[in-house]
Design a protein around this motif. Sequence first.
Motif, mmCIF file in Angstrom:
data_model
loop_
_atom_site.group_PDB
_atom_site.id
_atom_site.type_symbol
_atom_site.label_atom_id
_atom_site.label_comp_id
_atom_site.label_asym_id
_atom_site.label_seq_id
_atom_site.Cartn_x
_atom_site.Cartn_y
_atom_site.Cartn_z
ATOM 1 N N ASN A 147 0.855 -1.181 0.000
ATOM 2 C CA ASN A 147 0.000 0.000 0.000
ATOM 3 C C ASN A 147 0.890 1.229 0.000
ATOM 4 N N ALA A 148 0.418 2.291 -0.606
ATOM 5 C CA ALA A 148 1.130 3.559 -0.600
ATOM 6 C C ALA A 148 0.127 4.662 -0.307
ATOM 7 N N GLY A 189 3.047 9.775 0.847
ATOM 8 C CA GLY A 189 4.244 9.355 0.138
ATOM 9 C C GLY A 189 4.870 8.093 0.683
ATOM 10 N N ASP A 190 4.469 7.664 1.896
ATOM 11 C CA ASP A 190 4.991 6.421 2.460
ATOM 12 C C ASP A 190 4.396 5.214 1.735
ATOM 13 N N CYS A 191 5.146 4.119 1.727
ATOM 14 C CA CYS A 191 4.603 2.863 1.238
ATOM 15 C C CYS A 191 5.160 1.723 2.084
ATOM 16 N N TYR A 192 4.543 0.563 1.972
ATOM 17 C CA TYR A 192 5.014 -0.586 2.741
ATOM 18 C C TYR A 192 4.678 -1.879 2.014
ATOM 19 N N LEU A 193 5.447 -2.910 2.352
ATOM 20 C CA LEU A 193 5.194 -4.272 1.890
ATOM 21 C C LEU A 193 4.920 -5.150 3.097
ATOM 22 N N LEU A 194 3.913 -5.997 3.001
ATOM 23 C CA LEU A 194 3.700 -7.055 3.982
ATOM 24 C C LEU A 194 4.226 -8.350 3.370
ATOM 25 N N THR A 195 5.327 -8.837 3.882
ATOM 26 C CA THR A 195 5.966 -10.007 3.285
ATOM 27 C C THR A 195 5.463 -11.324 3.867
ATOM 28 N N ARG A 196 4.565 -11.256 4.858
ATOM 29 C CA ARG A 196 3.996 -12.451 5.485
ATOM 30 C C ARG A 196 2.477 -12.355 5.455
ATOM 31 N N SER A 255 -3.372 -0.209 -20.092
ATOM 32 C CA SER A 255 -3.066 0.382 -18.788
ATOM 33 C C SER A 255 -2.762 -0.680 -17.734
ATOM 34 N N THR A 256 -3.495 -1.791 -17.757
ATOM 35 C CA THR A 256 -3.258 -2.841 -16.761
ATOM 36 C C THR A 256 -1.866 -3.434 -16.914
ATOM 37 N N LEU A 257 -1.471 -3.704 -18.149
ATOM 38 C CA LEU A 257 -0.137 -4.264 -18.404
ATOM 39 C C LEU A 257 0.947 -3.299 -17.937
ATOM 40 N N ILE A 258 0.797 -2.022 -18.285
ATOM 41 C CA ILE A 258 1.792 -1.020 -17.884
ATOM 42 C C ILE A 258 1.853 -0.916 -16.368
ATOM 43 N N ALA A 259 0.692 -0.907 -15.710
ATOM 44 C CA ALA A 259 0.662 -0.791 -14.250
ATOM 45 C C ALA A 259 1.349 -1.980 -13.591
ATOM 46 N N GLU A 260 1.153 -3.174 -14.151
ATOM 47 C CA GLU A 260 1.797 -4.362 -13.576
ATOM 48 C C GLU A 260 3.317 -4.267 -13.672
ATOM 49 N N HIS A 261 3.824 -3.820 -14.810
ATOM 50 C CA HIS A 261 5.280 -3.700 -14.963
ATOM 51 C C HIS A 261 5.837 -2.591 -14.071
ATOM 52 N N LEU A 262 5.098 -1.502 -13.948
ATOM 53 C CA LEU A 262 5.531 -0.431 -13.053
ATOM 54 C C LEU A 262 5.564 -0.918 -11.609
ATOM 55 N N ALA A 263 4.610 -1.771 -11.247
ATOM 56 C CA ALA A 263 4.582 -2.299 -9.883
ATOM 57 C C ALA A 263 5.814 -3.161 -9.600
ATOM 58 N N VAL A 264 6.254 -3.923 -10.591
ATOM 59 C CA VAL A 264 7.471 -4.721 -10.409
ATOM 60 C C VAL A 264 8.683 -3.807 -10.215
ATOM 61 N N ILE A 265 8.750 -2.733 -10.999
ATOM 62 C CA ILE A 265 9.833 -1.751 -10.825
ATOM 63 C C ILE A 265 9.797 -1.180 -9.412
ATOM 64 N N MET A 266 8.597 -0.846 -8.943
ATOM 65 C CA MET A 266 8.461 -0.311 -7.599
ATOM 66 C C MET A 266 8.946 -1.322 -6.568
ATOM 67 N N LEU A 267 8.573 -2.591 -6.733
ATOM 68 C CA LEU A 267 8.984 -3.626 -5.789
ATOM 69 C C LEU A 267 10.503 -3.728 -5.707
ATOM 70 N N VAL A 268 11.163 -3.748 -6.860
ATOM 71 C CA VAL A 268 12.619 -3.855 -6.871
ATOM 72 C C VAL A 268 13.254 -2.678 -6.139
ATOM 73 N N HIS A 269 12.736 -1.486 -6.367
ATOM 74 C CA HIS A 269 13.317 -0.312 -5.716
ATOM 75 C C HIS A 269 13.024 -0.298 -4.211
ATOM 76 N N VAL A 270 11.870 -0.774 -3.811
ATOM 77 C CA VAL A 270 11.590 -0.875 -2.380
ATOM 78 C C VAL A 270 12.583 -1.823 -1.717
ATOM 79 N N LEU A 271 12.859 -2.953 -2.358
ATOM 80 C CA LEU A 271 13.819 -3.905 -1.794
ATOM 81 C C LEU A 271 15.228 -3.315 -1.782
ATOM 82 N N ARG A 272 15.590 -2.584 -2.826
ATOM 83 C CA ARG A 272 16.891 -1.913 -2.841
ATOM 84 C C ARG A 272 17.017 -0.940 -1.672
ATOM 85 N N LEU A 273 15.996 -0.124 -1.492
ATOM 86 C CA LEU A 273 16.030 0.864 -0.418
ATOM 87 C C LEU A 273 16.118 0.192 0.941
#
Length: 276
Positions: free
Chosen positions: A12-13, A35-42, A134-152
């Motif tokens: 969620n963001a 502007g905050d976001c989070y991942l629930l990994t469990r 739009s759905t396809l683009i949003a899905e790929h953008l979400a993967v980019i977001m995930l990678v950057h969240v893990l990097r951070l």
Amino acid sequence: MRFDAPRVVKFNAVRRGTCQLEVDGIDEPIDLAEGDCYLLTRPRSFTLRSDPETAPVDGGVVFARAEDGIARAGQGDDVFLIGGGFSFGTRAQELLLDRLPPIVHVPADTPHAETVQWALTAIDQELTHRPMASTLIAEHLAVIMLVHVLRLHLERAPHAVSGWLAGLADPVVATALTCLHRDPARSWTVADLADTAAVSRSTLAARFKATVGQGPLEYLTRWRIELAARQLREGNATLASIAHSVGYGSESALSVAFKRVLGMPPGDYRKHPTMP
């Protein structure tokens, strides 16, 4: 709103306003700002609330009434979140997420978080305006977001994570991992990997074990079995060709390693790939 434990890796963001996040098993609530976001990994139940005194409503019921992907709770419009989830296979979950904390919180003021915000803004626009694909683009953008969240997360807490993901944050270990991933069929030795990373064998072995949680050759075995398992799930290649492609000289050698790692022979896994 109270939510049951998600079956996916939930994100969620906060796009507007502020709220609190409570996660089962986590002692303190997390304050979320714009502007905050989070991942629930469990798979844990969680609650998003405006204040500690407000009684939560069932998020499932609220989202069942969603229109055009937007669910509304209450009468106001002071808080707006965008969210979704990532689905991983069992093996991918083990490799990528099992050694992460239950929640990864990325505040808006985190250094280098601009890319995450850019991806979220682009996702918001795609889902709001619904242009072509739009759905396809949003899905790929979400993967980019995930990678950057893990990097951070790795940048902020490099010693709080272990496993493959932590190895990528160590330049010596990352070099060895790149070699193993690029050419898994090669008969690697610790000395070969140490040469590529320009360190001694003892240094590589110690740093690899400390970050990844296993030795380089043990990791190589598990990576080969992961690649073999994927071929068994997704194709019709013979066991002999699969064995050769991942670095084993015979079907029997692959079978022995496969059973040791996954607990069943390759033939049984091909018939029931979800059992492990």
